[in-house]
Design a protein around this motif. Structure first.
Motif, PDB file in Angstrom:
ATOM      1  N   VAL A 198      -0.764   7.056   4.904  1.00  8.88           N
ATOM      2  CA  VAL A 198      -1.943   6.481   4.284  1.00  8.88           C
ATOM      3  C   VAL A 198      -2.215   7.218   2.982  1.00  8.88           C
ATOM      4  O   VAL A 198      -2.454   8.430   2.971  1.00  8.88           O
ATOM      5  N   ARG A 219      -5.690   0.982   0.595  1.00 11.76           N
ATOM      6  CA  ARG A 219      -4.829   1.803   1.445  1.00 11.76           C
ATOM      7  C   ARG A 219      -4.061   0.990   2.477  1.00 11.76           C
ATOM      8  O   ARG A 219      -3.060   1.441   3.019  1.00 11.76           O
ATOM      9  N   ASP A 220      -4.540  -0.245   2.770  1.00 15.12           N
ATOM     10  CA  ASP A 220      -3.832  -1.132   3.688  1.00 15.12           C
ATOM     11  C   ASP A 220      -2.903  -2.090   2.952  1.00 15.12           C
ATOM     12  O   ASP A 220      -2.449  -3.079   3.532  1.00 15.12           O
ATOM     13  N   ASP A 221      -2.664  -1.812   1.652  1.00 16.52           N
ATOM     14  CA  ASP A 221      -1.772  -2.601   0.810  1.00 16.52           C
ATOM     15  C   ASP A 221      -2.299  -4.012   0.545  1.00 16.52           C
ATOM     16  O   ASP A 221      -1.544  -4.905   0.156  1.00 16.52           O
ATOM     17  N   ARG A 222      -3.589  -4.217   0.742  1.00 11.03           N
ATOM     18  CA  ARG A 222      -4.199  -5.499   0.418  1.00 11.03           C
ATOM     19  C   ARG A 222      -4.568  -5.522  -1.068  1.00 11.03           C
ATOM     20  O   ARG A 222      -5.010  -4.517  -1.611  1.00 11.03           O
ATOM     21  N   LYS A 241     -11.758   0.086  11.828  1.00 14.16           N
ATOM     22  CA  LYS A 241     -11.856   0.830  10.574  1.00 14.16           C
ATOM     23  C   LYS A 241     -12.886   0.213   9.640  1.00 14.16           C
ATOM     24  O   LYS A 241     -13.401   0.868   8.751  1.00 14.16           O
TER      25      LYS A 241
END
Length: 628
Positions: A5, A35-38, A481
């Motif tokens: 992450v 951070r979730d690649d969105r 989250k």
């Protein structure tokens, strides 16, 4: 192996500076990811490095929306193009494909309504919605419209002119409803019209919301004349009535301009220290066919007039870019009148011209009739801004008073209200309504069917029902989250008993210290706090209590409407529907053979197999259903 992450760029200055140096000073498109690649945001720039670097300078120069986005950026990607015009076209395609959250200019997508046509369905539906979803790229949205009353009246007239599906769900399974008999619906539920023929009708409806009513009238006039020449006077008369109704739609919307045959859009804004209210007037053949509204945040800084003009021009450009990204080419006018010079007006003009297939001019008129038109649009934007400000002031006063009543550290941003509805335990349901900053946010409303097996007809338990709903609502909070949807305040419709059952559940889930729960009793509008025997000393007419009453009444309305829907469906539903594998045709065969459900219920499996289509296995299932 778990993925690593990455920390946000704003918290790692060395990595941020290194990443910025990698970005070239050329035109192109940049994509910001979390951070979730969105993808958080997609933008274009004449010089990529300078534009991206500007996000990470002094945050005081950002709106709250952009400041929130910057705090989440973990990675930056870029695509270099040959020109800024190519970057604009690429940005439009990428935004349409990925729909990033922070590319939405509107502060509140629930404020103004849209018209949606679901071209993704075999038989498209036409309806009004305040939530613009992105579930299917084939569906088309028109708006957002400022005057919701005029929009509903227009849709009512359109549904009267053209035979359209009137109900979202069929009323009967085996026959059309009254709308078919009176010519309001072509029998979509029973597929009495082919999808191709129905889509042709919906395409004519779409022309109304595209501002092409005049073009539609010309098409219908030509069809009427052909029908009259063929001596088909009934069809000709029907087309004549449609033409007259369409002409009535624009009878009160004349805008006098010397060249009134040109289609044009006129856009202007009015601002205060927080928001810019933008109005876009759609004028076709001298008639005002649509008035769209947008709300944008402005940076609260003292600026000179020239600096403010640049910022306002940038806001207008962004509105136009986002608006024309989602419309069809036939909806783009040949002329766009703007209140302020656009920063990249020539690039926007060339992009729109390419998309439309014909030249699109962007003008900033300073005199005569076109300047008067811009002044009229600006005046309307000012009125809408005043109304927005008054509503905002009232909501702020109510939230401030509520925070003082409940001794909250901050104003409650998200408030959730819950209520139970049933008739002596039958068809028990619950509702959740959500207010954001004191305003109903219907995209977050939810219905719940009570699953407790002990709650049946003749045996109700509101305490157990509320406990079940609260447990279902917050069961995933501890492991989630995303805490954005966690409410600042939970309001229960009821007294001390209802509140105690909810508090017990929150305590079991170890959420009592994270969620503030209260209840509002109906009779005296009394507010109860957890663990307190007596209500708070309040006046039922003070702003904070009135806000809670609006929330409670909305939760009650939402629960009662769902309960009535469930009860009606149950009363309409035959007992045969509950038997697995027994379809509509076999139900008809059974009823034709036995004449009533009572005779079916006492029939043996052998007698049931005498009915065509009923085998031994299904016959046993039917017998077991009536003899548990």
């Amino acid at each position: 192996m778990p993925t690593q992450v990455l920390p946000t760029l704003i918290k790692t200055p060395d990595r941020l500076e290194s990443r910025l140096k990698e970005i070239p000073p050329e035109p192109g498109v940049y994509l910001m990811r979390d951070r979730d690649d969105r993808i958080l945001y997609i933008g274009k720039a004449k010089k990529l490095r300078s534009r991206v670097r500007s996000y990470f300078r002094d945050s005081a120069n950002h709106t709250s929306r952009i400041a929130l986005m910057v705090r989440q950026v973990c990675e930056i990607e870029f695509i270099v193009t040959d020109s800024e015009a190519e970057a604009l076209a690429l940005e439009a395609n990428l935004v349409k494909q990925h729909q990033p959250y922070f590319n939405v200019l509107l502060k509140d997508d629930k404020k103004y309504p849209y018209v949606c046509i679901t071209w993704s369905q075999e038989y498209p539906r036409v309806f009004i919605t305040r939530k613009r979803t992105i579930s299917n790229g084939k569906d088309r949205y028109y708006g957002p419209y400022v005057d919701s009353h005029a929009l509903r009246e227009t849709l009512r007239i359109v549904k009267k002119i053209f035979p359209l599906q009137q109900r979202p769900k069929p009323l009967f399974k085996d026959r059309p409803c009254l709308n078919y008999d009176i010519g309001r619906c072509p029998g979509v539920c029973q597929q009495l019209i082919s999808p191709e023929e129905y889509r042709q009708t919906v395409q004519k409806v779409a022309m109304v919301f595209q501002g092409r009513t005049g073009e539609l009238i010309e098409i219908l006039t030509e069809q009427m004349q052909e029908a009259a020449e063929e001596l088909n006077f009934e069809t000709a008369g029907r087309l004549r009535d449609r033409i007259q109704s369409l002409q009535f739609l624009g009878v009160d919307h004349k805008v006098s301009l010397p060249d009134d045959r040109i289609s044009r859009d006129a856009i202007a804004l009015a601002t205060n220290d927080r928001h810019a209210c933008v109005q876009l007037f759609q004028i076709r053949s001298g008639k005002l066919v649509g008035r769209l509204g947008f709300i944008a945040e402005v940076v609260r800084l003292k600026k000179s007039y020239s600096e403010a003009k640049v910022e306002y021009g940038a806001i207008l450009q962004r509105v136009l870019e986002e608006h024309y990204q989602t419309v069809e080419s036939v909806e783009i006018p040949s002329e766009i009148l703007v209140q302020y010079e656009l920063p990249d007006g020539e690039i926007l003009s060339s992009w729109l011209s390419e998309k439309r297939g014909r030249k699109v001019s962007i003008l900033s008129p300073q005199r005569q009739s076109k300047a008067e038109l811009i002044a009229m649009v600006e005046r309307n934007a000012g009125y809408e801004l005043d109304r927005l400000q008054k509503t905002s002031d009232r909501q702020s006063q109510s939230l401030q008073d509520l925070a003082e009543i409940l001794d909250l550290p901050d104003l409650p941003h998200r408030i959730e209200g819950y209520d139970i509805s049933h008739v002596q335990g039958s068809d028990a349901v619950a509702s959740r309504v959500v207010f954001i900053d004191g305003i109903p946010a219907k995209q977050y409303y939810r219905h719940y069917k009570i699953r407790n097996p002990e709650i049946t007809s003749g045996h109700s338990d509101d305490f157990a029902s509320l406990a079940e709903v609260i447990r279902r609502r917050f069961r995933d909070i501890k492991h989630s989250k995303n805490r954005e949807n966690l409410p600042d305040l939970v309001v229960i419709d009821g007294g001390k008993g209802q509140l105690s059952s909810v508090v017990e559940v929150l305590q079991d889930m170890d959420l009592l210290d994270k969620l503030r729960a209260i209840s509002l009793a109906k009779q005296r509008e009394e507010i109860f706090l957890p663990g307190e025997s007596f209500p708070l000393p309040t006046d039922p007419e003070q702003p904070g209590v009135q806000l809670l009453r609006r929330l409670r009444d909305e939760a009650h309305r939402f629960a009662v409407s769902f309960h009535r829907q469930q009860r009606t469906e149950r009363m309409r539903r035959s007992r045969l529907d509950e038997i697995p594998g027994l379809g509509l045709q076999r139900q008809k065969e059974l009823l034709a053979h036995f004449r009533s459900i009572d005779y079916i219920s006492i029939a043996t499996p052998e007698q049931l197999t005498e009915v065509p289509g009923i085998g031994s296995h299904l016959a046993q299932q039917i017998y077991d259903y009536f003899h548990p």
